[in-house]
Design a protein around this motif. Structure first.
Motif, PDB file in Angstrom:
ATOM      1  N   ASP A  25       6.517 -12.550  -2.948  1.00 55.73           N
ATOM      2  CA  ASP A  25       6.745 -12.079  -4.662  1.00 55.73           C
ATOM      3  C   ASP A  25       7.355 -10.653  -4.355  1.00 55.73           C
ATOM      4  OD1 ASP A  25       3.973 -11.372  -3.281  1.00 55.73           O
ATOM      5  OD2 ASP A  25       3.295 -10.518  -5.388  1.00 55.73           O
ATOM      6  N   PHE A  26       7.652 -10.022  -3.337  1.00 51.15           N
ATOM      7  CA  PHE A  26       7.980  -8.614  -3.414  1.00 51.15           C
ATOM      8  C   PHE A  26       9.525  -8.252  -2.165  1.00 51.15           C
ATOM      9  CE2 PHE A  26       4.227  -7.077  -4.023  1.00 51.15           C
ATOM     10  CZ  PHE A  26       3.980  -6.177  -4.895  1.00 51.15           C
ATOM     11  N   LYS A  27       9.976 -10.337  -2.389  1.00 54.57           N
ATOM     12  CA  LYS A  27      11.207 -10.385  -1.976  1.00 54.57           C
ATOM     13  C   LYS A  27      12.326  -9.818  -2.366  1.00 54.57           C
ATOM     14  CE  LYS A  27      10.901 -12.624   2.295  1.00 54.57           C
ATOM     15  NZ  LYS A  27      10.278 -12.130   2.730  1.00 54.57           N
ATOM     16  N   GLY A  28      13.106  -9.631  -1.718  1.00 56.30           N
ATOM     17  CA  GLY A  28      14.386  -7.856  -2.840  1.00 56.30           C
ATOM     18  C   GLY A  28      14.268  -7.077  -4.068  1.00 56.30           C
ATOM     19  N   SER A  29      12.759  -6.279  -4.328  1.00 55.36           N
ATOM     20  CA  SER A  29      12.091  -5.439  -4.597  1.00 55.36           C
ATOM     21  C   SER A  29      12.144  -4.256  -3.892  1.00 55.36           C
ATOM     22  CB  SER A  29      10.839  -5.601  -4.859  1.00 55.36           C
ATOM     23  OG  SER A  29      10.305  -4.831  -5.237  1.00 55.36           O
ATOM     24  N   VAL A  30      12.047  -2.560  -5.297  1.00 50.84           N
ATOM     25  CA  VAL A  30      12.397  -1.681  -4.568  1.00 50.84           C
ATOM     26  C   VAL A  30      10.784  -1.283  -4.315  1.00 50.84           C
ATOM     27  CG1 VAL A  30      14.623  -1.703  -5.665  1.00 50.84           C
ATOM     28  CG2 VAL A  30      12.912  -0.897  -6.524  1.00 50.84           C
ATOM     29  N   SER A  31      10.285  -2.104  -4.018  1.00 52.18           N
ATOM     30  CA  SER A  31       8.783  -1.465  -4.354  1.00 52.18           C
ATOM     31  C   SER A  31       8.706  -0.690  -2.655  1.00 52.18           C
ATOM     32  CB  SER A  31       7.864  -2.378  -3.801  1.00 52.18           C
ATOM     33  OG  SER A  31       8.208  -3.117  -5.578  1.00 52.18           O
ATOM     34  N   ARG A  32       7.910   0.698  -3.023  1.00 45.60           N
ATOM     35  CA  ARG A  32       8.034   1.319  -1.832  1.00 45.60           C
ATOM     36  C   ARG A  32       7.079   2.060  -1.357  1.00 45.60           C
ATOM     37  NH1 ARG A  32      13.082   3.943  -2.081  1.00 45.60           N
ATOM     38  NH2 ARG A  32      13.184   5.634  -3.059  1.00 45.60           N
ATOM     39  N   VAL A  33       6.331   2.268  -0.372  1.00 42.75           N
ATOM     40  CA  VAL A  33       5.198   3.684  -1.213  1.00 42.75           C
ATOM     41  C   VAL A  33       5.518   4.970   0.314  1.00 42.75           C
ATOM     42  CG1 VAL A  33       2.520   4.256  -0.333  1.00 42.75           C
ATOM     43  CG2 VAL A  33       3.395   2.477  -1.409  1.00 42.75           C
ATOM     44  N   GLU A  34       5.405   5.932   0.244  1.00 40.78           N
ATOM     45  CA  GLU A  34       5.798   7.250   0.858  1.00 40.78           C
ATOM     46  C   GLU A  34       5.054   8.114   1.059  1.00 40.78           C
ATOM     47  OE1 GLU A  34      10.211   9.449  -0.733  1.00 40.78           O
ATOM     48  OE2 GLU A  34       9.701   7.242   0.309  1.00 40.78           O
ATOM     49  N   ARG A  35       4.252   9.147   1.583  1.00 39.09           N
ATOM     50  CA  ARG A  35       3.815  10.254   1.394  1.00 39.09           C
ATOM     51  C   ARG A  35       4.723  11.657   1.451  1.00 39.09           C
ATOM     52  NH1 ARG A  35       0.783  14.154   4.547  1.00 39.09           N
ATOM     53  NH2 ARG A  35       0.469  12.570   6.869  1.00 39.09           N
ATOM     54  N   GLN A  36       4.111  12.636   0.622  1.00 40.63           N
ATOM     55  CA  GLN A  36       5.565  13.217   0.744  1.00 40.63           C
ATOM     56  C   GLN A  36       4.156  14.871   0.747  1.00 40.63           C
ATOM     57  OE1 GLN A  36       7.861  13.299  -2.643  1.00 40.63           O
ATOM     58  NE2 GLN A  36       9.393  11.842  -1.503  1.00 40.63           N
ATOM     59  N   GLY A  37       3.658  15.499   2.404  1.00 40.20           N
ATOM     60  CA  GLY A  37       2.939  16.651   2.045  1.00 40.20           C
ATOM     61  C   GLY A  37       1.310  15.965   1.843  1.00 40.20           C
ATOM     62  N   GLU A  38       1.127  16.356   0.631  1.00 41.07           N
ATOM     63  CA  GLU A  38      -0.587  16.492   0.096  1.00 41.07           C
ATOM     64  C   GLU A  38      -0.243  15.303  -1.114  1.00 41.07           C
ATOM     65  OE1 GLU A  38      -3.486  18.453   0.397  1.00 41.07           O
ATOM     66  OE2 GLU A  38      -3.108  19.056   2.508  1.00 41.07           O
ATOM     67  N   GLU A  39       0.534  13.894  -1.322  1.00 42.97           N
ATOM     68  CA  GLU A  39       0.985  13.439  -1.868  1.00 42.97           C
ATOM     69  C   GLU A  39       1.680  12.251  -2.077  1.00 42.97           C
ATOM     70  OE1 GLU A  39       2.849  14.844  -6.184  1.00 42.97           O
ATOM     71  OE2 GLU A  39       4.297  14.683  -5.488  1.00 42.97           O
ATOM     72  N   LEU A  40       0.931  11.536  -2.670  1.00 42.69           N
ATOM     73  CA  LEU A  40       2.008   9.987  -2.587  1.00 42.69           C
ATOM     74  C   LEU A  40       3.035   9.407  -3.787  1.00 42.69           C
ATOM     75  CD1 LEU A  40      -1.310   7.990  -1.391  1.00 42.69           C
ATOM     76  CD2 LEU A  40       0.474   8.353  -0.117  1.00 42.69           C
ATOM     77  N   VAL A  41       3.686   8.892  -3.067  1.00 44.64           N
ATOM     78  CA  VAL A  41       4.992   7.991  -3.986  1.00 44.64           C
ATOM     79  C   VAL A  41       4.965   6.876  -4.195  1.00 44.64           C
ATOM     80  CG1 VAL A  41       6.909   9.109  -5.245  1.00 44.64           C
ATOM     81  CG2 VAL A  41       6.604  10.976  -4.181  1.00 44.64           C
ATOM     82  N   ILE A  42       4.943   5.781  -4.388  1.00 43.62           N
ATOM     83  CA  ILE A  42       5.120   4.287  -4.882  1.00 43.62           C
ATOM     84  C   ILE A  42       5.945   4.283  -6.231  1.00 43.62           C
ATOM     85  CG2 ILE A  42       3.635   2.622  -5.533  1.00 43.62           C
ATOM     86  CD1 ILE A  42       1.018   4.689  -5.077  1.00 43.62           C
ATOM     87  N   LEU A  43       7.135   3.548  -5.406  1.00 45.86           N
ATOM     88  CA  LEU A  43       8.502   3.133  -6.614  1.00 45.86           C
ATOM     89  C   LEU A  43       8.167   1.725  -6.666  1.00 45.86           C
ATOM     90  CD1 LEU A  43      11.075   5.100  -7.559  1.00 45.86           C
ATOM     91  CD2 LEU A  43      12.084   4.111  -5.802  1.00 45.86           C
ATOM     92  N   SER A  44       8.447   0.954  -7.891  1.00 46.95           N
ATOM     93  CA  SER A  44       9.422  -0.451  -7.430  1.00 46.95           C
ATOM     94  C   SER A  44       9.554  -0.501  -9.353  1.00 46.95           C
ATOM     95  CB  SER A  44       7.107  -0.964  -7.317  1.00 46.95           C
ATOM     96  OG  SER A  44       6.913  -1.995  -8.088  1.00 46.95           O
ATOM     97  N   ASP A  45      10.326  -2.049  -8.767  1.00 50.65           N
ATOM     98  CA  ASP A  45      10.470  -3.136  -9.662  1.00 50.65           C
ATOM     99  C   ASP A  45      10.276  -2.616 -11.187  1.00 50.65           C
ATOM    100  OD1 ASP A  45      12.832  -3.364  -7.734  1.00 50.65           O
ATOM    101  OD2 ASP A  45      11.702  -5.304  -8.475  1.00 50.65           O
ATOM    102  N   ASP A  46       9.255  -2.964 -11.602  1.00 52.52           N
ATOM    103  CA  ASP A  46       8.125  -2.346 -12.894  1.00 52.52           C
ATOM    104  C   ASP A  46       7.014  -2.576 -12.752  1.00 52.52           C
ATOM    105  OD1 ASP A  46       7.371  -5.005 -12.310  1.00 52.52           O
ATOM    106  OD2 ASP A  46       8.695  -6.103 -12.698  1.00 52.52           O
ATOM    107  N   GLU A  47       6.149  -1.886 -13.980  1.00 49.98           N
ATOM    108  CA  GLU A  47       4.570  -1.676 -13.796  1.00 49.98           C
ATOM    109  C   GLU A  47       4.010  -2.589 -13.490  1.00 49.98           C
ATOM    110  OE1 GLU A  47       2.696   0.506 -17.509  1.00 49.98           O
ATOM    111  OE2 GLU A  47       4.705   0.720 -18.242  1.00 49.98           O
ATOM    112  N   TYR A  48       4.070  -3.738 -13.664  1.00 52.49           N
ATOM    113  CA  TYR A  48       3.472  -5.214 -13.256  1.00 52.49           C
ATOM    114  C   TYR A  48       3.058  -4.468 -11.185  1.00 52.49           C
ATOM    115  CZ  TYR A  48       1.345  -9.929 -12.141  1.00 52.49           C
ATOM    116  OH  TYR A  48       0.963 -10.866 -11.723  1.00 52.49           O
ATOM    117  N   LYS A  49       4.682  -4.888 -11.140  1.00 49.06           N
ATOM    118  CA  LYS A  49       4.967  -4.681  -9.264  1.00 49.06           C
ATOM    119  C   LYS A  49       3.803  -3.378  -8.412  1.00 49.06           C
ATOM    120  CE  LYS A  49       8.555  -8.270  -8.190  1.00 49.06           C
ATOM    121  NZ  LYS A  49       9.709  -8.238  -7.373  1.00 49.06           N
TER     122      LYS A  49
END
Length: 163
Positions: A34-58
């Motif tokens: 269900d995440f094929k071709g999605s831009v979804s990713r999680v990365e840690r920047q210092g003491e913060e996590l940045v979560i990126l995805s296609d839409d709110e559901y994902k």
């Protein structure tokens, strides 16, 4: 003269465990259909996590996966503070989650109040982002640990330097 015993109440997060949970989450996102071709990713920047995805559901799905990985690695979800969901480039959405380290002044005062209200023969003092509890009886210190564990605090606490 009796020896003074003490311990510290701290709130710390092992950032290496957070990194491991982020890597496991990314591996799972790469293999899930269900995440094929999605831009979804999680990365840690210092003491913060940045979560990126296609839409709110994902985005919610990515957060669920990440929280499961964090729990398995022993990181308390109380240490995470979620920000607002904001739009990102290309129609995607982003959410920033800060990792709280240390005990803030308000919660430190609550912990000191819990200790003082217990009427045990111990002293509690705020020292920066931690609380030091000291007393002559180790049994009293053990009782304080049980009281603080039983208290419904909005952060995860650990007990260190017991001597």
């Amino acid at each position: 003269m009796a020896k003074e015993n003490s311990f510290d109440i701290v709130s710390r997060v092992d950032l290496q465990e957070v990194d491991n949970a982020v890597h496991q989450t990314m591996k799972e996102l790469e293999t899930r259909f269900d995440f094929k071709g999605s831009v979804s990713r999680v990365e840690r920047q210092g003491e913060e996590l940045v979560i990126l995805s296609d839409d709110e559901y994902k985005l919610r799905s990515v957060i669920d996966i990440l929280q499961g990985k964090l729990i398995k690695r022993g990181v308390s979800l109380k240490a995470l503070q979620s920000g607002k969901i904001e739009p990102a480039a290309g129609g995607a959405v982003r959410q920033r989650v800060s990792i709280r380290q240390g005990i803030d002044a308000e919660n430190a005062k609550r912990i000191v109040k819990i200790v003082k209200d217990s009427k045990l023969k111990v002293q509690a003092a705020v020292q920066g982002d931690q609380v030091r509890v000291s007393g002559k009886s180790r049994d009293d210190l053990q009782k304080v640990i049980q009281l603080v564990k039983a208290a419904d605090l909005p952060l995860d606490v650990q007990f260190t330097n017991f001597r």
